[in-house]
Design a protein around this motif. Structure first.
Motif, mmCIF file in Angstrom:
data_model
loop_
_atom_site.group_PDB
_atom_site.id
_atom_site.type_symbol
_atom_site.label_atom_id
_atom_site.label_comp_id
_atom_site.label_asym_id
_atom_site.label_seq_id
_atom_site.Cartn_x
_atom_site.Cartn_y
_atom_site.Cartn_z
ATOM 1 N N LEU A 10 3.384 5.574 -5.307
ATOM 2 C CA LEU A 10 4.188 4.462 -4.797
ATOM 3 C C LEU A 10 3.390 3.170 -4.868
ATOM 4 O O LEU A 10 2.272 3.095 -4.345
ATOM 5 N N ARG A 11 3.965 2.166 -5.548
ATOM 6 C CA ARG A 11 3.393 0.823 -5.521
ATOM 7 C C ARG A 11 4.422 -0.076 -4.845
ATOM 8 O O ARG A 11 5.560 -0.169 -5.281
ATOM 9 N N MET A 12 3.980 -0.725 -3.769
ATOM 10 C CA MET A 12 4.822 -1.668 -3.034
ATOM 11 C C MET A 12 4.239 -3.058 -3.215
ATOM 12 O O MET A 12 3.204 -3.371 -2.635
ATOM 13 N N VAL B 190 0.552 -4.199 -2.520
ATOM 14 C CA VAL B 190 0.052 -5.437 -3.117
ATOM 15 C C VAL B 190 0.443 -6.604 -2.228
ATOM 16 O O VAL B 190 1.622 -6.831 -1.969
ATOM 17 N N THR B 191 -0.563 -7.315 -1.731
ATOM 18 C CA THR B 191 -0.343 -8.549 -0.987
ATOM 19 C C THR B 191 -1.623 -9.364 -0.991
ATOM 20 O O THR B 191 -2.691 -8.842 -0.680
ATOM 21 N N PRO B 192 -1.524 -10.621 -1.339
ATOM 22 C CA PRO B 192 -2.703 -11.487 -1.255
ATOM 23 C C PRO B 192 -2.893 -12.068 0.148
ATOM 24 O O PRO B 192 -3.934 -12.646 0.442
ATOM 25 N N SER B 193 -1.920 -11.880 1.016
ATOM 26 C CA SER B 193 -1.945 -12.457 2.365
ATOM 27 C C SER B 193 -2.774 -11.608 3.323
ATOM 28 O O SER B 193 -2.518 -10.410 3.475
ATOM 29 N N GLN C 104 -1.826 -2.529 7.469
ATOM 30 C CA GLN C 104 -2.828 -1.602 8.014
ATOM 31 C C GLN C 104 -2.414 -1.078 9.382
ATOM 32 O O GLN C 104 -2.697 0.075 9.709
ATOM 33 N N ARG C 105 -1.737 -1.893 10.157
ATOM 34 C CA ARG C 105 -1.279 -1.469 11.476
ATOM 35 C C ARG C 105 -0.083 -0.518 11.372
ATOM 36 O O ARG C 105 0.004 0.456 12.115
ATOM 37 N N GLU C 106 0.813 -0.779 10.433
ATOM 38 C CA GLU C 106 2.057 -0.010 10.327
ATOM 39 C C GLU C 106 1.952 1.229 9.440
ATOM 40 O O GLU C 106 2.629 2.217 9.672
ATOM 41 N N MET C 107 1.150 1.151 8.410
ATOM 42 C CA MET C 107 1.065 2.240 7.434
ATOM 43 C C MET C 107 -0.344 2.820 7.488
ATOM 44 O O MET C 107 -1.257 2.280 6.876
ATOM 45 N N THR C 108 -0.501 3.899 8.188
ATOM 46 C CA THR C 108 -1.831 4.444 8.463
ATOM 47 C C THR C 108 -2.202 5.639 7.585
ATOM 48 O O THR C 108 -3.168 6.339 7.873
ATOM 49 N N GLN C 109 -1.459 5.851 6.515
ATOM 50 C CA GLN C 109 -1.752 6.984 5.642
ATOM 51 C C GLN C 109 -3.153 6.833 5.041
ATOM 52 O O GLN C 109 -3.516 5.768 4.566
ATOM 53 N N PRO C 110 -3.927 7.912 5.040
ATOM 54 C CA PRO C 110 -5.290 7.842 4.481
ATOM 55 C C PRO C 110 -5.293 7.672 2.960
ATOM 56 O O PRO C 110 -6.319 7.326 2.384
ATOM 57 N N TYR C 111 -4.183 7.898 2.310
ATOM 58 C CA TYR C 111 -4.071 7.783 0.856
ATOM 59 C C TYR C 111 -3.445 6.450 0.444
ATOM 60 O O TYR C 111 -2.889 6.325 -0.638
ATOM 61 N N LEU C 112 -3.565 5.436 1.291
ATOM 62 C CA LEU C 112 -3.046 4.101 1.030
ATOM 63 C C LEU C 112 -4.195 3.126 0.823
ATOM 64 O O LEU C 112 -5.193 3.179 1.550
ATOM 65 N N GLN C 113 -4.050 2.255 -0.172
ATOM 66 C CA GLN C 113 -5.004 1.171 -0.412
ATOM 67 C C GLN C 113 -4.209 -0.122 -0.585
ATOM 68 O O GLN C 113 -3.073 -0.101 -1.066
ATOM 69 N N ILE C 114 -4.825 -1.239 -0.221
ATOM 70 C CA ILE C 114 -4.188 -2.546 -0.345
ATOM 71 C C ILE C 114 -4.935 -3.350 -1.403
ATOM 72 O O ILE C 114 -6.169 -3.373 -1.418
ATOM 73 N N PHE C 115 -4.156 -4.036 -2.253
ATOM 74 C CA PHE C 115 -4.713 -4.792 -3.367
ATOM 75 C C PHE C 115 -4.116 -6.192 -3.392
ATOM 76 O O PHE C 115 -3.015 -6.414 -2.893
ATOM 77 N N ALA C 116 -4.821 -7.113 -4.025
ATOM 78 C CA ALA C 116 -4.334 -8.485 -4.153
ATOM 79 C C ALA C 116 -3.504 -8.682 -5.421
ATOM 80 O O ALA C 116 -2.759 -9.653 -5.521
ATOM 81 N N ALA C 117 -3.613 -7.763 -6.393
ATOM 82 C CA ALA C 117 -2.910 -7.928 -7.668
ATOM 83 C C ALA C 117 -2.226 -6.620 -8.085
ATOM 84 O O ALA C 117 -2.797 -5.537 -7.923
ATOM 85 N N PRO C 118 -1.027 -6.720 -8.649
ATOM 86 C CA PRO C 118 -0.276 -5.519 -9.038
ATOM 87 C C PRO C 118 -0.956 -4.673 -10.109
ATOM 88 O O PRO C 118 -0.885 -3.443 -10.056
ATOM 89 N N ASP C 119 -1.619 -5.292 -11.069
ATOM 90 C CA ASP C 119 -2.245 -4.527 -12.141
ATOM 91 C C ASP C 119 -3.416 -3.693 -11.626
ATOM 92 O O ASP C 119 -3.622 -2.553 -12.059
ATOM 93 N N VAL C 120 -4.166 -4.226 -10.685
ATOM 94 C CA VAL C 120 -5.283 -3.474 -10.095
ATOM 95 C C VAL C 120 -4.741 -2.308 -9.266
ATOM 96 O O VAL C 120 -5.288 -1.205 -9.288
ATOM 97 N N TRP D 8 -5.441 1.754 -9.940
ATOM 98 C CA TRP D 8 -5.929 2.678 -8.910
ATOM 99 C C TRP D 8 -4.994 3.882 -8.793
ATOM 100 O O TRP D 8 -5.459 5.020 -8.693
ATOM 101 N N LEU D 9 -3.703 3.642 -8.807
ATOM 102 C CA LEU D 9 -2.742 4.756 -8.732
ATOM 103 C C LEU D 9 -2.934 5.704 -9.906
ATOM 104 O O LEU D 9 -2.920 6.926 -9.735
#
Length: 126
Positions: free
Chosen positions: A52-54, A86-89, A97-113, A117-118
């Motif tokens: 999943l990419r959001m 993906v969020t630069p904010s 990070q507060r709402e989605m606590t899954q250990p298999y989640l990462q946050i990125f600033a750019a969609p291609d990166v 990773w996925l």
């Protein structure tokens, strides 16, 4: 599927559910969005263990009352193997990070990166 404030695309070749948000969600928007996600997931023939990419880079921080609706309407949604948000904010990042606590989640600033990773998970030896 595309609507004014979001799009949902499925790529069967890499088991990717690709979601893009274009604005914040009012609480009344969440039920339709969730229904679209469930329906498109089933229509695409996806199963638990997908990627999943959001991409939230074009949306604002979500209102608290909408967050409550997300929790309600996405209860029971099939579990992903990896989630890339993906969020630069920085504020949106903290909200995720507060709402989605899954250990298999990462946050990125750019969609291609995020996609790279996925796909590392797909290419990893069994």
């Amino acid at each position: 599927m595309s609507r004014a404030h979001y799009s949902i695309t499925f790529r069967s070749d890499i088991a990717l559910m690709d979601v893009a948000w274009r604005r914040y969600f009012a609480p009344t928007d969440v039920a339709d969005y969730a229904a679209d996600c469930f329906a498109e997931f089933a229509r695409a023939g996806f199963r638990p263990g997908y990627l999943l990419r959001m991409d939230m880079s074009q949306s604002a921080v979500q209102p608290q009352d909408a967050l409550a609706m997300f929790r309600t309407h996405f209860s029971g949604f099939p579990v992903a193997r990896r989630i890339a948000v993906v969020t630069p904010s920085m504020i949106a990042r903290m909200q995720v990070q507060r709402e989605m606590t899954q250990p298999y989640l990462q946050i990125f600033a750019a969609p291609d990166v995020a996609l790279a990773w996925l796909l590392e998970d797909v290419a990893a030896p069994a």
